[in-house]
Scaffold this active site. Sequence first.
Site, PDB file in Angstrom:
ATOM      1  N   LYS A  43      -1.232 -44.544 -35.495  1.00  9.26           N
ATOM      2  CA  LYS A  43      -0.638 -43.349 -36.116  1.00  9.26           C
ATOM      3  C   LYS A  43      -0.371 -42.288 -35.054  1.00  9.26           C
ATOM      4  O   LYS A  43      -0.911 -42.362 -33.944  1.00  9.26           O
ATOM      5  CB  LYS A  43      -1.611 -42.812 -37.173  1.00  9.26           C
ATOM      6  CG  LYS A  43      -2.951 -42.362 -36.604  1.00  9.26           C
ATOM      7  CD  LYS A  43      -3.948 -42.046 -37.719  1.00  9.26           C
ATOM      8  CE  LYS A  43      -5.273 -41.554 -37.139  1.00  9.26           C
ATOM      9  NZ  LYS A  43      -6.286 -41.349 -38.199  1.00  9.26           N
ATOM     10  N   ARG A 137     -11.537 -36.356 -49.240  1.00  8.04           N
ATOM     11  CA  ARG A 137     -10.241 -36.218 -48.588  1.00  8.04           C
ATOM     12  C   ARG A 137      -9.355 -37.262 -49.241  1.00  8.04           C
ATOM     13  O   ARG A 137      -9.133 -37.195 -50.441  1.00  8.04           O
ATOM     14  CB  ARG A 137     -10.460 -36.433 -47.071  1.00  8.04           C
ATOM     15  CG  ARG A 137      -9.410 -35.871 -46.176  1.00  8.04           C
ATOM     16  CD  ARG A 137      -9.691 -36.193 -44.704  1.00  8.04           C
ATOM     17  NE  ARG A 137      -9.607 -37.630 -44.391  1.00  8.04           N
ATOM     18  CZ  ARG A 137      -9.531 -38.131 -43.170  1.00  8.04           C
ATOM     19  NH1 ARG A 137      -9.552 -37.340 -42.120  1.00  8.04           N
ATOM     20  NH2 ARG A 137      -9.451 -39.426 -42.967  1.00  8.04           N
ATOM     21  N   TYR A 265       2.499 -13.138 -18.770  1.00  7.83           N
ATOM     22  CA  TYR A 265       2.524 -12.221 -19.915  1.00  7.83           C
ATOM     23  C   TYR A 265       1.202 -11.475 -20.049  1.00  7.83           C
ATOM     24  O   TYR A 265       0.127 -12.079 -19.963  1.00  7.83           O
ATOM     25  CB  TYR A 265       2.782 -12.989 -21.215  1.00  7.83           C
ATOM     26  CG  TYR A 265       4.192 -13.459 -21.404  1.00  7.83           C
ATOM     27  CD1 TYR A 265       5.254 -12.545 -21.440  1.00  7.83           C
ATOM     28  CD2 TYR A 265       4.479 -14.805 -21.561  1.00  7.83           C
ATOM     29  CE1 TYR A 265       6.551 -12.976 -21.633  1.00  7.83           C
ATOM     30  CE2 TYR A 265       5.776 -15.246 -21.756  1.00  7.83           C
ATOM     31  CZ  TYR A 265       6.817 -14.320 -21.789  1.00  7.83           C
ATOM     32  OH  TYR A 265       8.091 -14.749 -21.978  1.00  7.83           O
TER      33      TYR A 265
HETATM   34  C1  LIG Z   1      -7.308 -42.236 -37.994  1.00 10.18           C
HETATM   35  C2  LIG Z   1      -7.960 -43.176 -38.932  1.00 10.18           C
HETATM   36  C3  LIG Z   1      -8.642 -44.295 -38.444  1.00 10.18           C
HETATM   37  C4  LIG Z   1      -8.890 -44.501 -36.978  1.00 10.18           C
HETATM   38  O1  LIG Z   1      -9.982 -43.686 -36.603  1.00 10.18           O
HETATM   39  P1  LIG Z   1     -10.503 -43.662 -35.104  1.00 10.18           P
HETATM   40  O2  LIG Z   1     -11.757 -42.892 -35.158  1.00 10.18           O
HETATM   41  O3  LIG Z   1      -9.435 -42.995 -34.307  1.00 10.18           O
HETATM   42  O4  LIG Z   1     -10.695 -45.077 -34.695  1.00 10.18           O
HETATM   43  C5  LIG Z   1      -9.139 -45.193 -39.350  1.00 10.18           C
HETATM   44  N1  LIG Z   1      -8.975 -45.008 -40.674  1.00 10.18           N
HETATM   45  C6  LIG Z   1      -8.358 -43.935 -41.187  1.00 10.18           C
HETATM   46  C7  LIG Z   1      -8.222 -43.790 -42.659  1.00 10.18           C
HETATM   47  C8  LIG Z   1      -7.831 -42.971 -40.337  1.00 10.18           C
HETATM   48  O5  LIG Z   1      -7.218 -41.903 -40.835  1.00 10.18           O
END
Ligand SMILES: *Cc1c(COP(=O)(O)O)cnc(C)c1O
Length: 369
Positions: A43, A137, A265
């Site tokens: 992702k 979540r 700045y």
């Molecule tokens: C981002 C994510 C992962 C991966 O988590 P890492 O700690 O980066 O390995 C796995 N499952 C879900 C649902 C996520 O959102």
Amino acid sequence: MSAPTLASRPVAGPRLDVDHAALAANTRLFAERTPGALMAVVKADGFGHGAATVARAALAHGASWLGVTSIDEALALRAEGIRVPVLSWLNPVDADFVSAVGSGVDLAVPSLAHLEAVTRAGIGARVHLHLDTGMARDGASPQEWPALCRAARRAERSGVLRVVGVMGHLGCADVPDDPANAAGRLVFEWGVATARAAGLRPQLRHLAATSATLTDAASLHTMSRVGAGLVGIDPSGTTALAPALTLSAPVVACRRVPRGTEVGYGHTWRAPHDTTLALLPLGYADGLPRVTSGRAEVWLAGRRRRVVGRISMDQVVVDLDGDAVAPGERAVVFGPGRGGEPTVAEWAGWADTIEHEIVTGIGARVRRS
Ligand SMILES: *Cc1c(COP(=O)(O)O)cnc(C)c1O
């Protein structure tokens, strides 16, 4: 004050280099620690390393699945010609499920509303029911879960979809002995049992991400979803992984300034003595957190150099302590740290954040190698 020395020929701009050997080594480590399948989570453009780049490296060294957040991210992998199983786990109810299933993308289903939307599409989706195992979540609450399982089984019997997986996610896995981990594991095991009691037979049961895969064997079911670890980030701080990213930028100009010169700045930094300053063409729009102004360092001309004054949108000034540097010479903003350069972990510390936010924050105009 002398006039700035300007670069006399075109030089390559800010650049992000990905170390494929590091991605390969990290993937092999996780494949060894995972008794079941390894899903490479790519992702957010592969945590800023390039989704297809990380995907290909991971698939070549032990991963057999890919995971992403949105359907668009999954379709982008398909457009790259990647054919292995892909799971997309976070979509609004009106997402393009038809395109996803048409491209062989598995879908996580976190609610009855999502199940209805996927069912209505009538497209033979492969579904992973998503249970909230303690983060409030994404994922169905334990209260909704039995009804979701029963409805999913009805949909499965009518032939419009197949439940191939159950997933959960742990909120405190980076702290191995946090009691929330055991609680989350129990919720997940209850969730799997509830799915089976409803007549479902999910072959893929996945709870662990990077930290749990490294520290908590009890959370490994039939698959692990690993993202950060593949790119060398270990939130649990237990395992030496290989950082894979190097951000560099050329010196655009170098100038000699007298003591008392005010920089940037707001004039937040004033030269304490005569010195030389180098200008680098990247700033907070390129992912250098502005909050690190006054703390951050880069590697340039053989040593660490302080970033001075405020980080601007497009540029930063570096104090060279009187040394001269030729325009075009490259500064290393961060890298694996082997040559003395700052690491992503140091930038995260200066910004009071986690490494994930640094590597996913590099702006689009930084050229990727
Ligand atoms: C981002 C994510 C992962 C991966 O988590 P890492 O700690 O980066 O390995 C796995 N499952 C879900 C649902 C996520 O959102």
